[in-house]
Design an enzyme around this catalytic site. Structure first.
Site, mmCIF file in Angstrom:
data_model
loop_
_atom_site.group_PDB
_atom_site.id
_atom_site.type_symbol
_atom_site.label_atom_id
_atom_site.label_comp_id
_atom_site.label_asym_id
_atom_site.label_seq_id
_atom_site.Cartn_x
_atom_site.Cartn_y
_atom_site.Cartn_z
ATOM 1 N N ARG A 75 1.079 -1.281 -0.229
ATOM 2 C CA ARG A 75 0.172 -0.040 0.068
ATOM 3 C C ARG A 75 0.909 1.284 0.007
ATOM 4 N NH1 ARG A 75 0.975 -2.490 4.482
ATOM 5 N NH2 ARG A 75 1.074 -1.373 7.043
ATOM 6 N N ASP A 132 -1.464 6.347 11.648
ATOM 7 C CA ASP A 132 -2.278 5.080 11.667
ATOM 8 C C ASP A 132 -2.569 4.776 13.767
ATOM 9 O OD1 ASP A 132 0.461 4.500 12.361
ATOM 10 O OD2 ASP A 132 0.616 2.564 11.971
ATOM 11 N N CYS A 197 -4.493 -1.531 11.538
ATOM 12 C CA CYS A 197 -4.198 -2.634 10.331
ATOM 13 C C CYS A 197 -3.644 -3.810 10.088
ATOM 14 C CB CYS A 197 -3.249 -1.710 9.222
ATOM 15 S SG CYS A 197 -4.712 -0.354 8.720
#
Length: 251
Positions: A75, A132, A197
């Protein structure tokens, strides 16, 4: 502020911007003068940095204390197999140089915390948060509010993402103060309630969609075009291919 004249090379490079009446040469000059701080050179930060550099933003600050790992590459498209093990700030700087050598990159290989956030944020015009974790998000939001800097915030998880713009130091069209991050999220969820994640997974292309939306909001803020997502939270459901917007106000 001194106008940043465009060179012949820049006029050709940004020709598709300059022919847009909403941007034109003046808007491109504002982009050239712009200073944007990007928190995190990961899934969200990667497309933000790439598109802001390509757009001609003059100075990009990159904050990240991590190194590139193989699991990032699904990603974090600003990095590559060859940069595994490098500091993400250095890897991102090298990639940006390939995209646009006119963009100055200032690297900050540090972890943002309440002791250093305000001083760092104060050096830039706009902040884009691609972090994050909630601790960093609150720290960045508080620093931007205290320093009077617009913040483009986003978050992703699995197949969903959200984007908003925070300017709590200004009043809205209704004459009332704009909402802050703490109006949207009064307090962080208990530890372990929201999986990371790494624990829950995230679709790589999702971070590209949401990060590009962040870059778009930053460009709007710099050039003064359109209506930024102030007081509005844009929600993206990738599996349903659906966008929804909810409004929120100052508590």
């Amino acid at each position: 502020m001194t106008t940043a004249a465009l060179t012949a090379d820049e006029i050709e490079r940004y020709a598709r911007h300059i022919v847009l009446p909403e941007i034109g040469g003046a808007g491109q000059q504002r982009l050239k003068q712009g200073r944007v701080l990007v928190i995190g050179a990961g899934g969200l930060g990667a497309p933000v940095l790439e598109y802001l550099a390509a757009a001609g933003v003059g100075t990009l600050g990159v904050v990240d204390d991590d190194t590139v790992s193989l699991s990032n590459l699904q990603r974090q498209v600003i990095h590559s197999t060859d940069t595994v093990g490098m500091l993400k700030t250095d890897s991102a700087k090298a990639a940006i140089a390939r995209i646009n050598p006119n963009t100055i990159v200032e690297t900050h290989a540090i972890r943002l915390n309440p002791d250093n956030a305000a001083a760092l944020v104060a050096r830039y015009d706009i902040v884009v948060d691609g972090s994050d974790n909630f601790e960093t998000r609150y720290t960045v939001a508080d620093a931007c509010a205290s320093e009077g800097k617009p913040l483009v915030h986003a978050a992703v998880g699995r197949f969903d993402g959200s984007v908003t713009v925070l300017k709590p130091f200004e009043d809205g069209k209704d004459g009332k103060p704009n909402p802050s991050y703490r109006d949207l999220f009064p307090e962080a969820p208990p530890p372990g309630l929201v999986p990371s994640c790494a624990e829950a997974g995230v679709l790589g292309a999702l971070t590209g969609v949401v990060g590009t939306l962040q870059a778009m909001e930053a460009i709007k803020l710099i050039t003064g075009i359109g209506e930024p997502l102030v007081g509005r939270l844009l929600l993206y459901d990738a599996l349903a291919a659906r966008f929804d917007t909810i409004r929120y106000k100052r508590a």
